[in-house]
Every structure is written in structure tokens, then in C-alpha cells.
Motif scaffolding. Structure first.
Motif, short mmCIF file in Angstrom:
data_model
loop_
_atom_site.label_atom_id
_atom_site.label_comp_id
_atom_site.label_asym_id
_atom_site.label_seq_id
_atom_site.Cartn_x
_atom_site.Cartn_y
_atom_site.Cartn_z
N LYS A 15 -60.23 83.27 40.14
CA LYS A 15 -60.06 84.64 40.62
C LYS A 15 -58.76 85.24 40.09
N GLU A 16 -57.70 84.43 40.09
CA GLU A 16 -56.42 84.91 39.56
C GLU A 16 -56.50 85.12 38.05
N LEU A 17 -57.16 84.20 37.36
CA LEU A 17 -57.26 84.29 35.91
C LEU A 17 -58.07 85.52 35.49
N MET A 18 -59.11 85.80 36.25
CA MET A 18 -59.94 86.97 35.91
C MET A 18 -59.17 88.26 36.13
N GLY A 19 -58.46 88.37 37.26
CA GLY A 19 -57.70 89.58 37.53
C GLY A 19 -58.56 90.82 37.32
N ASN A 20 -58.13 91.67 36.42
CA ASN A 20 -58.91 92.87 36.11
C ASN A 20 -59.71 92.70 34.82
N LYS A 21 -59.82 91.46 34.35
CA LYS A 21 -60.61 91.19 33.14
C LYS A 21 -62.10 91.17 33.50
N GLU A 22 -62.93 91.54 32.57
CA GLU A 22 -64.36 91.59 32.82
C GLU A 22 -65.05 90.45 32.08
N ILE A 23 -65.90 89.70 32.79
CA ILE A 23 -66.67 88.63 32.16
C ILE A 23 -67.57 89.25 31.09
N THR A 24 -67.58 88.63 29.91
CA THR A 24 -68.34 89.16 28.78
C THR A 24 -69.35 88.13 28.30
N SER A 25 -70.59 88.54 28.13
CA SER A 25 -71.60 87.64 27.58
C SER A 25 -71.58 87.75 26.06
N VAL A 26 -71.77 86.62 25.40
CA VAL A 26 -71.80 86.57 23.93
C VAL A 26 -73.25 86.42 23.52
N GLN A 85 -52.85 65.69 36.67
CA GLN A 85 -51.81 64.71 36.99
C GLN A 85 -51.62 64.55 38.49
N GLY A 86 -52.68 64.85 39.24
CA GLY A 86 -52.65 64.66 40.68
C GLY A 86 -51.80 65.67 41.42
N LYS A 87 -51.48 66.77 40.76
CA LYS A 87 -50.63 67.80 41.38
C LYS A 87 -51.46 69.04 41.70
N LYS A 88 -50.83 69.96 42.42
CA LYS A 88 -51.50 71.21 42.77
C LYS A 88 -51.81 72.00 41.51
N GLU A 89 -52.97 72.63 41.49
CA GLU A 89 -53.39 73.39 40.33
C GLU A 89 -52.51 74.63 40.15
N THR A 90 -52.10 74.87 38.91
CA THR A 90 -51.25 76.02 38.61
C THR A 90 -51.73 76.69 37.32
N ILE A 91 -51.25 77.91 37.10
CA ILE A 91 -51.55 78.65 35.88
C ILE A 91 -50.24 78.96 35.17
N THR A 92 -50.17 78.62 33.89
CA THR A 92 -48.97 78.86 33.11
C THR A 92 -49.32 79.65 31.85
N HIS A 93 -48.31 80.14 31.16
CA HIS A 93 -48.53 80.84 29.91
C HIS A 93 -48.59 79.85 28.75
N LEU A 104 -60.36 75.58 39.96
CA LEU A 104 -60.79 75.93 41.31
C LEU A 104 -61.07 77.43 41.40
N GLN A 105 -61.79 77.82 42.45
CA GLN A 105 -62.20 79.22 42.57
C GLN A 105 -61.00 80.16 42.65
N HIS A 106 -59.96 79.77 43.38
CA HIS A 106 -58.81 80.68 43.51
C HIS A 106 -58.10 80.84 42.17
#
Length: 316
Positions: A221-232, A13-21, A216-218
Motif C-alpha cells: 500500500k505504501e509502495l503504490m502510493g499514488n501510482k497506478e497498477i499497469t497491465s503489460v 534477515q528476521g527483522k521488521k519489513e521496511t522500504i528503502t531507496h 506485506l500488504q501495508h
């Protein structure tokens, strides 16, 4: 078309990218005995926590027949808009809507061992909102960037809530070098409100190379936090269920092995698409069915083999 619901997941919606629950449950309660499935309580708990579930060697007896029928579809549907090629070549990348063009594919996704899991997870009757074959040819199969399917289905198709699940079967072995799916376990519990705005007919280019709805990359990075990327990964016949909002993507196929999967998006009959939240025209029907009808389970012994011809294969 239904009256537009409040937009609980505004994006692009043309706004700054955010992360919500997220505002929706991951697994919905069910009240009908016929919605019971083969999943154990432990598997359901794992799906709620991780956002995906892998069932090794679950439907391997269907692989040869499905490979053959999809090989036929590549020829029968040649030249149709449902066939998408790679961004930098004419190699086939995706076949959309195979469920409407082949009875065996529809039978597979109506099989109780598949369908009843979707019904159980979504707590309702379901319909095939979208189906597709993703094909990564050897060496030339290109990547898919990090994204949430729900973000696109919400913005461009009008899916109101997170009440959908994608089921897919590996038609070839999926291994670390041929571009397997990567997921971020637990990422489905948050939603990335992406930057940018959607143009008319965005799908015409995004199906080849997605640019919008890509965090975006930032944010990643926030979404990953301490989560580990997993291959299926797994052998042909492995079945996977992944939640509509899980963050996922896949790298290039750098191997000599093809990587092909057959997918169906099950959406709840209580979550039918409305007017797109981008206020644009709905995408074509093969991307989001606008005439939903609930799928009904077939008998366990539904025919799986029809005139197999090894000369026609999906990996050809």
C-alpha cells in the motif's frame, strides 16, 4: 568466488519489513560506441522513470519459429528439474534454461535488436544469467504474487547490485483476461526489505508458489502510493524490457486463451553473482549461471526459421 560485497539491500534477515531507496542508477553510462542501441532518448527516459518499456510488434517474425522450438523443448526436456508445474496440477508452469537447450533461443537473445538494448541500459557487456518460458494454460494458469526479482536474486543468488534487466517476448497475445504481467511504474526506485528468513532449498517450493520475498500488504500500500497498477498487454511479437527491481506480479488465467512468454535475464559482466546474501548454498545453475560469458550480437539476418511444424506448439 569473489569477496563478498557490503550488503546494500538486506532482506529476509528476521527483522521488521521496511522500504528503502535504491543505491544504484537505473540506466548506466556507456563509453563504447558498439553499446549504442535502437532506443530513442525518449524511450530511455521512460524506462528510467517507469522501470519498464514495451515495444509493440518488435520481433513478430520470430514468434512462429520460437513457438515451434519451445514446443519441442517441452518434449525433449520432459522429466528434467528445469520444468516446473503448477502448484495445484501437473500443468506446465515454467521451463527454465531454454537458452542452453536450443540454439534458436540463444540466437534470439543474441540478436542486436534485443541484446544491444540490454547492453545500452546496463552500460556494459552482459551475459544470460537466467532464461525461462512462463506458461499459463487456459483456465488453470495460476498467479504470481507481487515481488521484486532482484530481492530473490540478491538474497538467494548473491547478485550484488541492481544492474540487470529482463527482456521478454510475447509468444501469444497477452490480454487482460489471460493473466498478463502487472507492474507498478516507478516502484523500481525503492526496495522492500522483506520479513522472514530463507531456508535451504527454498526454490524447490517457491518456483511453484512464492511465499518469501513477497511484501506485506501495508508495504504494498505504501509502495503504490499514488501510482497506478499497469497491465503489460500486447500482440504476439511484442517485446518488453523490465528493470530487475520493479514490483510486478500476475493474476490467474481465467480465459480460454493460453498466455506464454519467453524471457532472458541479462546481467552486467560487472555484476556477477557472489556468495548468496542469505549465507545459503547457491541455487542451481539453471536459476543463476555461475559461469558467465558475454553474449555477442549476431548479424541482423540470423536465421529465424528452422523446420516449422505447426503440429508442435507451445500452446498445446
Amino acid at each position: 568466488m569473489q569477496q563478498q560485497e557490503t550488503d546494500l539491500y538486506p532482506s529476509r534477515q528476521g527483522k521488521k519489513e521496511t522500504i528503502t531507496h535504491r543505491h544504484d542508477p537505473v540506466v548506466y553510462p556507456y563509453h563504447k560506441p558498439e553499446l549504442e542501441s535502437t532506443l530513442s532518448p525518449e524511450q530511455i527516459a521512460r524506462y528510467i522513470n517507469d522501470g519498464f518499456l514495451v515495444l509493440p510488434d518488435y520481433m513478430s517474425d520470430w514468434v512462429e519459429a520460437l513457438q515451434y522450438k519451445i514446443g519441442q523443448l517441452k518434449q525433449i526436456m520432459s522429466g528434467r528439474e528445469e520444468l516446473i508445474t503448477e502448484p495445484d496440477s501437473n500443468a506446465l508452469r515454467t521451463i527454465f534454461n531454454p537458452i542452453e537447450h536450443n540454439q534458436l533461443v540463444k540466437n534470439f537473445f543474441s540478436h542486436p535488436r534485443i541484446l544491444n538494448i540490454a547492453r545500452r541500459l546496463l552500460g556494459s557487456e552482459v551475459y544470460a544469467m537466467q532464461s525461462r518460458v512462463n506458461i499459463k494454460p487456459p483456465f488453470t494458469g495460476r498467479s504470481f504474487p507481487w515481488h521484486s526479482d532482484f530481492e530473490t536474486w540478491h538474497v538467494e543468488d548473491g547478485m550484488p547490485r541492481m544492474r540487470a534487466v529482463t527482456a521478454w517476448i510475447m509468444l501469444t497475445d497477452n490480454h487482460e483476461k489471460n493473466g498478463p504481467l502487472y507492474v507498478i511504474p516507478g516502484s523500481h526506485k525503492q526496495f522492500v526489505c522483506c520479513e522472514g528468513s530463507t531456508k535451504d532449498n527454498n526454490f524447490a517450493t517457491s518456483l511453484k508458489k512464492q511465499m518469501l520475498g513477497v511484501p506485506l500488504q501495508h508495504s504494498m500500500k505504501e509502495l503504490m502510493g499514488n501510482k497506478e497498477i499497469t497491465s503489460v498487454t500486447g500482440k504476439a511479437g511484442t517485446v518488453v524490457f523490465h528493470e530487475c527491481n520493479i514490483m510486478h506480479g500476475s493474476p490467474d488465467n481465467i480465459s480460454a486463451d493460453p498466455r506464454s512468454i519467453l524471457m532472458c535475464v541479462y546481467n552486467s559482466m560487472e555484476n556477477i553473482a557472489q556468495k548468496p546474501f542469505s549465507d545459503l548454498q547457491p541455487r542451481p545453475h539453471y536459476l543463476n549461471s555461475r559461469h558467465p560469458a558475454p553474449l555477442h550480437p549476431l548479424n541482423d539476418d540470423a536465421d529465424t526459421h528452422h523446420d516449422i511444424n505447426p503440429a508442435i506448439a507451445i500452446s498445446s
